[in-house]
Design an enzyme around this catalytic site. Structure first.
Site, PDB file in Angstrom:
ATOM      1  CE  LYS A   1      -3.870  -2.349   2.117  1.00  0.00           C
ATOM      2  NZ  LYS A   1      -4.520  -2.813   3.331  1.00  0.00           N
TER       3      LYS A   1
ATOM      4  CD  GLN B   1      -3.727  -4.376   6.553  1.00  0.00           C
ATOM      5  OE1 GLN B   1      -3.530  -3.454   5.771  1.00  0.00           O
ATOM      6  NE2 GLN B   1      -4.403  -5.460   6.209  1.00  0.00           N
TER       7      GLN B   1
ATOM      8  CG  ASP C   1     -10.126  -0.446   4.558  1.00  0.00           C
ATOM      9  OD1 ASP C   1      -9.904  -0.726   3.360  1.00  0.00           O
ATOM     10  OD2 ASP C   1      -9.448  -0.882   5.500  1.00  0.00           O
TER      11      ASP C   1
END
Ligand code: NDP
Length: 296
Positions: free
Chosen positions: A54, A98, A121
């Site tokens: 990422k 995460q 997200d």
């Protein structure tokens, strides 16, 4: 029939290139550089690889990447305080925590502490509600990537029968919402579904998000259907670790009209959509028009 291979790697590269073009324009015209903050708690090896990828992709498209690596024992209060600071930081347009988090941390609490406008997200309860009611939201990256590939392949999805196998909050449910938003007739299947193969054989679009290596074989596929394999499973074959999907590729490809491979299908699209979401969040935060084709 031999299925057309939907090349997620190439498509993701084109999405990243488009994001990069818009990022360059934002800098040239508005003096803005989008920033993505990624928070990793602990040393989970798979998560470390994801965070590294990422970071590299964020830099590659010209955005700022802010990594926050916290040790596995970090308290919930410290993590929430960091998110509070990132929420207030004007240089940070997107925040990603995460998952999975270590067991002592409440994931729902942590995710719901992110400013929904920076929730790239799309897991914050506000974004889940907005998506469910057909309003503008941040859309979870993996299902968004699947939707982009489906739109690219089919053009209109209207009226197609879609079956999503899997009902998780991060893949199955938002995928179903997105397909419904594009006017598919949607069935969500799961571990209690009766005669799963027959349910799947009714699908023009079959999305597998099960987490079971190669479970969906050609017997589950309607001739000519489009098969999207979300699964990422590490299995041992001939003494080597291999990546396989939730779909048994060879038998499904013999029946399907189009299919995504693993690797090189949905996976690369997930990161590309994270960058697309960060760009979208930046445009919204600055009252600028959102780029077309990069969100639902
Ligand atoms: P979850 O484990 O959270 O959900 C799996 C779903 O599959 C559940 O709804 C479960 O049903 C259902 N299921 C399990 N076994 C069966 C079965 N035998 N028959 C029918 N349904 C079944 O997984 P995720 O949604 O998080 O992930 C799914 C897959 O996608 C995994 O392989 C994961 O690695 C991959 N993934 C890939 C990403 C990418 O970027 N490509 C990103 C995220 C995930 P029930 O609810 O009844 O238990």
């Amino acid at each position: 029939m031999t299925a057309k291979v939907i090349d997620g790697k190439a498509f993701a590269a084109s999405v990243r290139a488009l994001v990069g073009t818009h990022v360059a324009q934002l800098l040239a015209q508005n003096g803005i550089v989008p920033g993505l903050a990624v928070v990793l708690v602990g040393e989970d090896p798979a998560s470390q690889v994801y965070v590294r990828n990422k970071h590299a992709s964020t830099i590659e498209v010209g955005m700022n990447s802010y990594e926050h690596r916290l040790d596995a024992g970090t308290s919930e209060a410290d993590l929430l305080a960091l998110i509070g600071r990132l929420n207030k930081d004007p240089k940070v347009n997107g925040i990603l925590v995460q998952l999975p988090l270590p067991g002592h941390l409440n994931s729902d609490l942590v995710i719901n502490s992110i400013d929904p406008a920076k929730d790239v997200d799309g897991f914050h309860i506000s974004n889940v509600g907005l998506l469910g009611t057909g309003q503008k939201s941040m859309v979870p990256c993996t299902p968004l990537g699947c939707l982009m590939m489906l739109r690219d392949h089919h053009g209109s999805l209207s009226g197609l029968n879609a079956v999503v196998v899997g009902r998780s909050n991060i893949v199955g449910k938002p995928m179903a919402q997105l397909l419904l938003g594009d006017s598919c007739t949607v069935t969500i299947a799961h571990s209690r579904t009766k005669d799963l193969a027959a349910v799947c054989r009714a699908a023009d679009i079959l999305v597998a998000a099960v987490g079971r290596p190669e479970m969906i074989t050609g017997d589950y596929v309607k001739p000519g259907a489009t098969v999207i394999d979300v699964g990422i499973n590490r299995v041992e074959r001939d003494g080597k670790v291999k990546l396989v999907g939730d779909v048994h590729y060879a038998s499904a490809a013999a029946v399907a009209g189009a299919i995504t491979p693993v690797p090189g299908g949905v996976g690369p699209m997930t990161i590309a959509c994270l960058l697309a979401n960060t760009l979208t969040a930046t445009c919204r935060a600055n009252g600028l028009q959102e780029p077309k084709g990069l969100t639902a």
